[in-house]
Design an enzyme around this catalytic site. Structure first.
Site, mmCIF file in Angstrom:
data_model
loop_
_atom_site.group_PDB
_atom_site.id
_atom_site.type_symbol
_atom_site.label_atom_id
_atom_site.label_comp_id
_atom_site.label_asym_id
_atom_site.label_seq_id
_atom_site.Cartn_x
_atom_site.Cartn_y
_atom_site.Cartn_z
ATOM 1 N N TRP A 1 -8.344 -6.960 4.372
ATOM 2 C CA TRP A 1 -6.954 -7.279 4.753
ATOM 3 C C TRP A 1 -6.955 -8.386 5.808
ATOM 4 O O TRP A 1 -7.647 -8.257 6.824
ATOM 5 C CB TRP A 1 -6.252 -6.068 5.356
ATOM 6 N N VAL B 1 -11.991 -0.177 6.140
ATOM 7 C CA VAL B 1 -10.948 -0.767 6.977
ATOM 8 C C VAL B 1 -9.641 -0.682 6.193
ATOM 9 O O VAL B 1 -9.382 -1.484 5.300
ATOM 10 C CB VAL B 1 -11.317 -2.214 7.340
ATOM 11 N N THR B 2 -8.881 0.352 6.495
ATOM 12 C CA THR B 2 -7.689 0.651 5.698
ATOM 13 C C THR B 2 -6.423 0.513 6.532
ATOM 14 O O THR B 2 -6.465 0.522 7.771
ATOM 15 C CB THR B 2 -7.766 2.094 5.147
ATOM 16 N N CYS C 1 0.823 -1.215 0.000
ATOM 17 C CA CYS C 1 0.000 0.000 0.000
ATOM 18 C C CYS C 1 0.862 1.272 0.000
ATOM 19 O O CYS C 1 1.731 1.428 0.854
ATOM 20 C CB CYS C 1 -0.882 -0.031 1.259
ATOM 21 N N TYR D 1 -5.584 5.957 -8.515
ATOM 22 C CA TYR D 1 -6.762 5.193 -8.057
ATOM 23 C C TYR D 1 -8.024 5.656 -8.777
ATOM 24 O O TYR D 1 -8.887 4.836 -9.128
ATOM 25 C CB TYR D 1 -6.941 5.333 -6.533
ATOM 26 N N GLU E 1 -4.680 7.921 9.222
ATOM 27 C CA GLU E 1 -4.463 8.801 8.063
ATOM 28 C C GLU E 1 -2.954 9.016 7.891
ATOM 29 O O GLU E 1 -2.312 9.681 8.705
ATOM 30 C CB GLU E 1 -5.201 10.135 8.285
ATOM 31 N N SER E 2 -2.418 8.444 6.820
ATOM 32 C CA SER E 2 -0.959 8.441 6.659
ATOM 33 C C SER E 2 -0.359 9.843 6.591
ATOM 34 O O SER E 2 0.747 10.070 7.075
ATOM 35 C CB SER E 2 -0.580 7.652 5.403
HETATM 36 N N1 LIG Z 1 -6.255 8.111 3.587
HETATM 37 C C1 LIG Z 1 -5.714 6.871 3.937
HETATM 38 C C2 LIG Z 1 -5.910 5.871 2.820
HETATM 39 C C3 LIG Z 1 -5.425 4.501 3.151
HETATM 40 C C4 LIG Z 1 -5.919 3.454 2.138
HETATM 41 O O1 LIG Z 1 -6.826 3.731 1.336
HETATM 42 N N2 LIG Z 1 -5.325 2.249 2.178
HETATM 43 C C5 LIG Z 1 -5.767 1.202 1.274
HETATM 44 C C6 LIG Z 1 -4.630 0.308 0.875
HETATM 45 S S1 LIG Z 1 -3.607 0.967 -0.376
HETATM 46 C C7 LIG Z 1 -6.741 0.304 1.977
HETATM 47 O O2 LIG Z 1 -6.470 -0.155 3.076
HETATM 48 N N3 LIG Z 1 -7.864 0.037 1.332
HETATM 49 C C8 LIG Z 1 -8.871 -0.861 1.816
HETATM 50 C C9 LIG Z 1 -10.255 -0.378 1.517
HETATM 51 O O3 LIG Z 1 -10.430 0.758 1.052
HETATM 52 O O4 LIG Z 1 -11.173 -1.155 1.757
HETATM 53 C C10 LIG Z 1 -4.266 7.099 4.273
HETATM 54 O O5 LIG Z 1 -3.553 7.778 3.519
HETATM 55 O O6 LIG Z 1 -3.816 6.613 5.305
#
Ligand SMILES: N[C@@H](CCC(=O)N[C@@H](CS)C(=O)NCC(=O)O)C(=O)O
Length: 340
Positions: A91, A135-136, A58, A203, A152-153
């Site tokens: 995940w 769930v990110t 990611c 994306y 939030e990264s």
């Molecule tokens: N805004 C978040 C975005 C994080 C994100 O979208 N991560 C993706 C992986 S690349 C994810 O976990 N996606 C799972 C989903 O949307 O269900 C950040 O920058 O931390």
């Protein structure tokens, strides 16, 4: 891929029907902060208190892994790495059920070191039993309060850039501040373009479900890449301040995935990063920094995208190439960035 509603996991793909085929990213929900200095009122930077959940695939989680290494926080913040193959359970820490019975976890996935959960949605439910949202990763977990600090990264890297520096040399690296005060406004301005058109732009192109939505993303993406190419040429190879900053690293995590994944899988195929002199040199130069090199996993990257997005690639066949896209341009050697 799925979503949580009132703490219950639902397996469903992004709904682009309500937005004309456009992918619209949701705002992150956990937004607490670490104190940047000992007298600030955020959560205290205590070694051993926090845990990072990441995917090596990611680009957003990759940011936090790079900061953890460059800021010498490996002994302060522990990490769990998910399996790159995202199936119906989202995940997971072991192999997804779709990989077949008794399939082993992917090499490099670590399991959940902290709570032995099977899936990331259980981490979110543990943080908030009525959580509603995506769930990110990345996620920064607080052992003491048993909840998520922040997912939030962009905010996490600003915290990691400063929070532990008062503990140097044991933890933290005050000699390498990636968003120094005097450059912050310019970094923010570059980040705004890079985030919308490039980091998130790939994306928007890849997840678009109409021709118009795709073209509306892919044209600004290449315009922004051209703009950053020119900026690097004018700025001695860096985006801001003539040195490596947060702006370069936030661009980097997209660039390193571009030729292997975004160019094919997300149809961002006007040009490759290898075709741009300055962007290619930036990618190669940052990838060559040993602390950054240790965070790059090309196999997780390719397997995550091509295996997980079955609406785009229903066969789950993962391409083998390209062969090393990161040949350093000999006309532009890669000096070690200051502070490393
Ligand atoms: N805004 C978040 C975005 C994080 C994100 O979208 N991560 C993706 C992986 S690349 C994810 O976990 N996606 C799972 C989903 O949307 O269900 C950040 O920058 O931390």
């Amino acid at each position: 891929m799925g979503v949580m509603i009132d703490g219950v996991w639902h397996d469903r793909w992004y709904d682009t029907a309500k937005s004309g085929g456009r992918f619209e990213r949701e705002a992150s929900r956990f937004r607490d902060r670490l104190a940047l200095t000992p007298d600030d009122d955020g959560l205290p930077a205590v070694p051993g208190r926090y845990h990072l959940y990441v995917s090596l695939a990611c680009p957003w989680a990759h940011r936090t892994l790079i900061w953890r290494k460059l800021k010498r926080l490996e002994d302060a913040i522990s990490v769990s790495v998910v399996d790159p193959r995202m199936g119906g359970a989202g995940w997971t820490f072991g192999a997804p059920v779709e990989a077949g019975p008794d399939a082993p976890a992917f090499a490099g996935a670590t399991g959940d070191h902290l709570a032995s959960h099977a899936a990331m949605h259980q981490v979110y439910a543990a943080a908030n039993p009525t959580y509603t949202g995506r769930v990110t990763v990345p996620v920064l977990w607080d052992r003491e309060r048993a909840t998520i600090v922040n997912n939030e990264s962009a905010e996490l890297v600003r915290m990691l850039d400063r929070a532990f520096d008062h503990l140097a040399p044991a933890h933290g690296n005050p000699d390498l501040v990636l968003c120094p005060d005097d450059l912050r406004d310019e970094i923010d301005a570059v980040n705004a373009v890079v985030y919308d058109a490039i980091n998130n732009g790939v994306y928007k192109a890849g997840f678009a479900t109409t021709q118009a939505a795709y073209e509306d993303a892919v044209e600004p993406l290449f315009a922004a890449l051209d703009q950053m190419e020119a900026r690097l040429a004018a700025g001695a190879g860096w985006l801001v301040g003539g040195r490596m900053t947060e702006a370069d690293l936030r661009l980097f995590t997209t660039l390193i995935r571009f030729d292997p994944v975004y160019h094919g899988h997300f149809k961002c195929n006007r040009r490759r990063i290898a075709d741009y002199r300055m962007l290619r040199a930036l990618t190669a130069r940052i990838a060559a920094v040993p602390a950054v090199a240790a965070t790059i996993d090309d196999t997780h990257i390719r397997w995550h995208y091509y295996w997980s997005h079955t609406t785009i690639n229903p066969t789950r066949v993962v391409p083998v190439g390209p062969d090393d896209p990161l040949v350093v341009n000999p006309a532009f050697p890669a000096p070690t960035p200051p502070g490393l």
